[in-house]
Scaffold this active site. Structure first.
Site, PDB file in Angstrom:
ATOM      1  CE1 TYR A 224      24.615  70.589  19.497  1.00  0.00           C
ATOM      2  CE2 TYR A 224      23.518  69.162  20.503  1.00  0.00           C
ATOM      3  CZ  TYR A 224      23.944  69.989  19.513  1.00  0.00           C
ATOM      4  OH  TYR A 224      22.341  70.347  19.107  1.00  0.00           O
ATOM      5  CE1 TYR A 234      24.373  65.058  24.317  1.00  0.00           C
ATOM      6  CE2 TYR A 234      24.091  67.437  25.340  1.00  0.00           C
ATOM      7  CZ  TYR A 234      25.014  66.071  24.787  1.00  0.00           C
ATOM      8  OH  TYR A 234      26.197  66.519  24.712  1.00  0.00           O
TER       9      TYR A 234
HETATM   10  P1  NAD Z   1      34.629  61.078  20.709  1.00  0.00           P
HETATM   11  O1  NAD Z   1      33.729  59.501  21.029  1.00  0.00           O
HETATM   12  O2  NAD Z   1      34.612  61.138  18.470  1.00  0.00           O
HETATM   13  O3  NAD Z   1      35.524  61.123  21.411  1.00  0.00           O
HETATM   14  C1  NAD Z   1      35.791  59.735  22.668  1.00  0.00           C
HETATM   15  C2  NAD Z   1      37.016  60.345  23.191  1.00  0.00           C
HETATM   16  O4  NAD Z   1      37.149  60.490  23.907  1.00  0.00           O
HETATM   17  C3  NAD Z   1      38.108  59.492  21.792  1.00  0.00           C
HETATM   18  O5  NAD Z   1      39.773  60.194  21.809  1.00  0.00           O
HETATM   19  C4  NAD Z   1      38.739  58.406  23.061  1.00  0.00           C
HETATM   20  O6  NAD Z   1      39.627  57.738  22.663  1.00  0.00           O
HETATM   21  C5  NAD Z   1      38.445  58.769  24.178  1.00  0.00           C
HETATM   22  N1  NAD Z   1      38.013  58.046  25.427  1.00  0.00           N
HETATM   23  C6  NAD Z   1      36.592  57.784  25.880  1.00  0.00           C
HETATM   24  N2  NAD Z   1      37.284  56.985  27.404  1.00  0.00           N
HETATM   25  C7  NAD Z   1      38.150  57.414  27.388  1.00  0.00           C
HETATM   26  C8  NAD Z   1      39.083  56.857  28.006  1.00  0.00           C
HETATM   27  N3  NAD Z   1      38.147  55.979  29.444  1.00  0.00           N
HETATM   28  N4  NAD Z   1      40.156  56.818  28.585  1.00  0.00           N
HETATM   29  C9  NAD Z   1      40.417  57.941  27.549  1.00  0.00           C
HETATM   30  N5  NAD Z   1      40.505  58.142  26.216  1.00  0.00           N
HETATM   31  C10 NAD Z   1      38.929  57.748  26.417  1.00  0.00           C
HETATM   32  O7  NAD Z   1      33.253  61.819  20.662  1.00  0.00           O
HETATM   33  P2  NAD Z   1      32.993  63.298  20.443  1.00  0.00           P
HETATM   34  O8  NAD Z   1      32.242  63.240  19.790  1.00  0.00           O
HETATM   35  O9  NAD Z   1      34.634  64.453  20.044  1.00  0.00           O
HETATM   36  O10 NAD Z   1      33.044  64.125  21.887  1.00  0.00           O
HETATM   37  C11 NAD Z   1      33.683  64.270  22.574  1.00  0.00           C
HETATM   38  C12 NAD Z   1      33.122  65.648  23.681  1.00  0.00           C
HETATM   39  O11 NAD Z   1      32.469  66.611  23.269  1.00  0.00           O
HETATM   40  C13 NAD Z   1      32.961  64.989  24.622  1.00  0.00           C
HETATM   41  O12 NAD Z   1      32.325  65.701  25.675  1.00  0.00           O
HETATM   42  C14 NAD Z   1      30.952  65.750  23.772  1.00  0.00           C
HETATM   43  O13 NAD Z   1      30.397  65.348  24.481  1.00  0.00           O
HETATM   44  C15 NAD Z   1      31.141  66.672  23.309  1.00  0.00           C
HETATM   45  N6  NAD Z   1      30.358  67.290  22.092  1.00  0.00           N
HETATM   46  C16 NAD Z   1      29.811  66.346  21.263  1.00  0.00           C
HETATM   47  C17 NAD Z   1      29.492  66.923  20.164  1.00  0.00           C
HETATM   48  C18 NAD Z   1      29.271  66.212  18.962  1.00  0.00           C
HETATM   49  O14 NAD Z   1      27.910  66.539  18.322  1.00  0.00           O
HETATM   50  N7  NAD Z   1      29.315  64.890  18.524  1.00  0.00           N
HETATM   51  C19 NAD Z   1      28.689  68.648  19.931  1.00  0.00           C
HETATM   52  C20 NAD Z   1      28.883  69.267  21.406  1.00  0.00           C
HETATM   53  C21 NAD Z   1      29.913  68.749  22.791  1.00  0.00           C
END
Ligand code: NAD
Length: 394
Positions: A224, A234
């Protein structure tokens, strides 16, 4: 059990199973009218039970014709506990994909661990053969260092100076001021250890060492970047450092993947969306609410699954890749348009702690947050007494 929303410090402590299914169906419906594309055959998703990982899984399974394996850390229903939304998402994803000609498998446990990597490797050897795409979409507050036995924690802090920020208290519907403390060097390093690219690299090297990387293989992780109102917290904070490491690891992997497999390691800068991880980041809720408002007015708003569908169809497997000077895929180009950023900043300056809650974008933010945990669906009777054990076994 009758399940009503339970939220503590902007974190849901429960989930509604039937609502989680409705949320999956909603995402499937959002893809309904979009054309299929030639996706990768075998996909491994680390963190595919919610947020961006789940949206990627839905887009690839329903529109890309992919087999999927998902590793996630979730818990099922037990006693008075409903189980996590991610657990029910996995459960119903399997039910909803059962008529597809593809296969879908879940591993529940710690993706950081060696044992989980070995288990998944054995499964791939016995079933799919080789992998064409790995999506690394973890968001985690901690990672066990298996050499020392220590649990290393990530922190959301600033670097170099304290910052005054604001966030939405979701239960009380109020705006709360908060001070985000400056991180120590140890906290920065720990956050990089948890949320950086080290474990991603370990997954890919483990697949390579077991001869499970197919020709033309790709791997992608989500970063991000964001704009001026979230930058101190961030991009220039501890999480930003972790993302820099993630981006560096992509460059390193790219070197040998391109040479040995005609493959690539990619970073996509994705737009700000409502997930259980993002709501937790100070400043993000207010920014997301204002951003949604601006993007909805401009007809630029995409849902999470539409965003990931476009990533894979156009930019990973299609010919419309937008990349920046760092080689990152800029799927966030709509959010980052100058006009969108200027109007979002202006809106954030024009609203006060009360009028924020009148924005359409804020309503969308709340709706998304409740719905990703299975609440606020008109089709669901929230007074129904559910037998969770029965639902879990169906
Ligand atoms: P989320 O919390 O919805 O999903 C996280 C996932 O990680 C879940 O499936 C969870 O079960 C899994 N997880 C966490 N710890 C774990 C472990 N030890 N073993 C196995 N699985 C594990 O989060 P998200 O927002 O979808 O984030 C996913 C990625 O996208 C991150 O890298 C985040 O930085 C990136 N991202 C998010 C956004 C946003 O606005 N949400 C924007 C850009 C990038």
């Amino acid at each position: 059990m009758i399940i009503k929303p339970s939220i503590r410090s902007n974190v849901f402590t429960n989930a509604h199973p039937l609502g989680c299914r409705a949320n999956l169906e909603k995402q499937m419906n959002e893809l309904d009218t979009l054309p299929p594309f030639n996706g990768p055959k075998n996909v491994l998703i680390i963190g595919g039970s919610s947020g961006y990982g789940l949206a990627s899984r839905i887009a690839l399974a329903f529109k890309g014709g992919s087999n999927t394996i998902n590793v996630s850390f979730e818990s099922g229903p037990k006693g008075k506990r409903t189980g996590t939304a991610g657990w029910w998402n996995n459960h119903y994803f399997n039910a909803l994909t059962k008529d597809l000609p593809t296969s879908h498998k879940d591993f529940i446990g710690d993706a950081f661990s060696k044992a989980m990597k070995e288990e998944v490797i054995e499964y791939i050897k016995a079933t799919l053969g080789k992998i064409d795409l790995v999506i690394y979409s973890l968001a985690s507050g901690g990672r066990k260092n298996e050499e020392t036995g220590e649990i290393v924690r990530s922190s959301i802090k600033t670097i170099g100076e304290k910052v005054e920020g604001k966030t939405i208290d979701i239960v009380n519907k109020t705006v709360e001021s908060l001070t985000i403390d400056e991180a120590t060097n140890e906290e920065i390093n720990d956050t990089v250890y948890v949320m950086g690219g080290d474990d991603w690299q370990q997954w890919i090297e483990t697949l390579r060492d077991n001869a499970l990387v197919n020709k033309g293989f790709k791997t992608i992780s989500y970063t991000y970047i964001g704009g001026p109102t979230t930058e101190k917290i961030y991009r220039k904070g501890t999480l930003g450092k972790a993302k820099e490491d993630l981006e560096l690891k992509a460059k390193q992997m790219n070197e040998w993947l391109s040479k040995d497999f005609n493959g690539e390691a990619l970073i996509s800068s994705s737009k700000a969306v409502v997930t259980k991880a993002s709501v937790f980041i100070p400043q993000m809720p207010i920014y997301v609410a204002a951003l949604f408002d601006v993007m909805m007015k401009k007809n630029l708003h995409e849902t999470i699954v539409q965003h990931k569908y476009r990533l894979f169809k156009d930019m990973v497997y299609g010919e419309n890749r937008i990349i920046d000077e760092e080689g990152r895929i800029r799927l966030d180009h709509l959010e980052m348009q100058e006009e969108v950023q200027t109007e979002t900043v202006a809106l954030m300056g024009a609203i006060n702690d009360q009028t924020l809650f009148d924005l359409k974008g804020t309503h969308q933010f709340f709706e998304d947050f409740y719905q990703i945990h299975g609440f606020n669906f008109e089709s669901i009777d929230y007074e129904e007494d559910l037998d969770l054990e029965k639902l879990a076994s169906e």
